[in-house]
Write an enzyme that holds these catalytic residues in place. Structure first.
Site, PDB file in Angstrom:
ATOM      1  N   LYS A 155      -9.697   1.973  -2.782  1.00 19.00           N
ATOM      2  CA  LYS A 155      -9.968   1.470  -1.433  1.00 19.00           C
ATOM      3  C   LYS A 155     -11.415   1.748  -1.030  1.00 19.00           C
ATOM      4  CE  LYS A 155      -7.611   1.414   3.046  1.00 19.00           C
ATOM      5  NZ  LYS A 155      -6.383   1.890   3.708  1.00 19.00           N
TER       6      LYS A 155
ATOM      7  N   CYS B  93      -6.037  -2.761   2.190  1.00 17.14           N
ATOM      8  CA  CYS B  93      -5.614  -2.829   3.603  1.00 17.14           C
ATOM      9  C   CYS B  93      -6.746  -3.015   4.620  1.00 17.14           C
ATOM     10  CB  CYS B  93      -4.759  -1.624   3.981  1.00 17.14           C
ATOM     11  SG  CYS B  93      -3.951  -1.837   5.579  1.00 17.14           S
TER      12      CYS B  93
ATOM     13  N   GLU C 224       0.860  -1.190   0.000  1.00 15.49           N
ATOM     14  CA  GLU C 224       0.000   0.000   0.000  1.00 15.49           C
ATOM     15  C   GLU C 224       0.897   1.241   0.000  1.00 15.49           C
ATOM     16  OE1 GLU C 224      -2.491   0.494   3.499  1.00 15.49           O
ATOM     17  OE2 GLU C 224      -3.900   1.755   2.379  1.00 15.49           O
TER      18      GLU C 224
HETATM   19  N1  LIG Z   1      -3.736   1.345   5.904  1.00 17.83           N
HETATM   20  C1  LIG Z   1      -4.732   0.854   6.576  1.00 17.83           C
HETATM   21  O1  LIG Z   1      -5.844   0.752   6.096  1.00 17.83           O
HETATM   22  C2  LIG Z   1      -4.400   0.387   7.966  1.00 17.83           C
HETATM   23  C3  LIG Z   1      -5.415  -0.600   8.516  1.00 17.83           C
HETATM   24  C4  LIG Z   1      -5.073  -1.013   9.902  1.00 17.83           C
HETATM   25  O2  LIG Z   1      -4.006  -0.755  10.429  1.00 17.83           O
HETATM   26  C5  LIG Z   1      -6.069  -1.795  10.631  1.00 17.83           C
HETATM   27  O3  LIG Z   1      -5.831  -2.044  11.811  1.00 17.83           O
HETATM   28  O4  LIG Z   1      -7.094  -2.172  10.067  1.00 17.83           O
END
Ligand SMILES: NC(=O)CCC(=O)C(=O)O
Length: 271
Positions: free
Chosen positions: A119, A145, A50
């Site tokens: 996203k 993510c 990411e």
């Molecule tokens: N970059 C993100 O979306 C981090 C996501 C994250 O750390 C989580 O705990 O979920």
């Protein structure tokens, strides 16, 4: 990904845990070098983390944002073509129509764009005394993510025939140790498929310290490859016959009670 799965029942996946810094040109050239290294080791599919071209943080997104196509995606297309690999281009901050997105672009070995994914679930959390991050303060929209926390999305992909889910991601020092591996194993076991995550390498001096530990999990829920915290490339041999065997041994797909419950997607306009 479905094109790749149709073409080969076994292939090598490389996950590049890139050291991402403040100089975009350095991030790009390091990514290009590591994609080449991964291809040289027989990888068919290579994955970046990411925000591979920019530090991860709401204060950086507008400064590093690009249009697509742009400098970073052109480099990715070239790297895919020159090395004859499928390339999951992690993600980059994208600017479009005055809005910012966190977007993942995937290229085929011919350098042509296969898909763009923005996203869906923006990373907005507040753990008192630990971490507050409000991605939605700057980014509009869709995917990567944090998306891994939403089991329904993985289920929808799985129902559509996906056998590998890739999540470029950047968990942190609070949620990383607690949930990073757990979520990957959960998504893999729930859906009996491979799950791969690509994180930036850890940089203790960065305002947002990424957890690292890029990982590949198999359909049985086992971790088959895992990085440490520094820049490195990890490899995993993906075997779709093994996946089919797991699905036959524990046939939850056939046993699912679609008459009692279902997960459905909603079609919307362009996002
Ligand atoms: N970059 C993100 O979306 C981090 C996501 C994250 O750390 C989580 O705990 O979920």
């Amino acid at each position: 990904m479905s094109t790749l799965a149709k073409a080969m029942s076994k292939f090598r996946l490389a996950v590049v845990q890139l050291q991402v810094g403040g100089v975009k040109a350095d991030n790009l050239s390091r990514a290009k070098r590591l994609v080449k290294e991964a291809a040289g080791r027989g990888s068919n599919l290579v994955m970046l983390p990411e925000c591979f071209n920019s530090p991860y943080g709401t204060s950086f997104f507008s400064q590093y944002a690009e249009r697509i196509p742009g400098e970073s995606t052109e480099l990715l297309s070239e790297a895919a073509r020159e090395n004859q690999v499928y390339l999951v281009g992690g993600s980059i901050p994208e600017e479009d129509g005055g809005k910012l997105y966190n977007s993942c672009i995937v290229f085929g070995p011919d350098g042509k764009l296969i898909l763009k994914h923005r996203k869906i679930h923006l990373f907005d959390i507040d753990v008192p005394g630990k971490i507050r991050f409000q991605e939605s303060e700057t980014l509009m929209g869709v995917g990567i993510c944090y998306d891994i926390r939403f089991a329904e999305l993985a289920q929808l992909y799985s129902r559509q025939g996906c056998q590998l889910l890739v999540y470029p991601g950047a968990f942190n020092m609070t949620t990383g140790p607690a949930h990073w591996e757990l979520l990957q194993r959960a998504r893999a076991v729930d859906n009996q498929l491979y799950v791969a995550t690509a994180s930036p390498a850890r940089d203790e001096s960065s305002p947002y310290v990424a957890w690292g530990h890029s990982t590949v999990v198999n359909p049985w829920g086992e971790v088959i490859s895992k990085a440490g915290t520094e820049e490195e490339v990890i490899y995993a041999d993906i075997d779709l016959q093994y996946l089919a065997d797991v699905r036959q041994q524990i046939p939850i797909t056939a046993q699912r009670r679609n008459d009692l419950y279902s997960v459905t997607s909603v079609q919307r306009g362009n996002s």
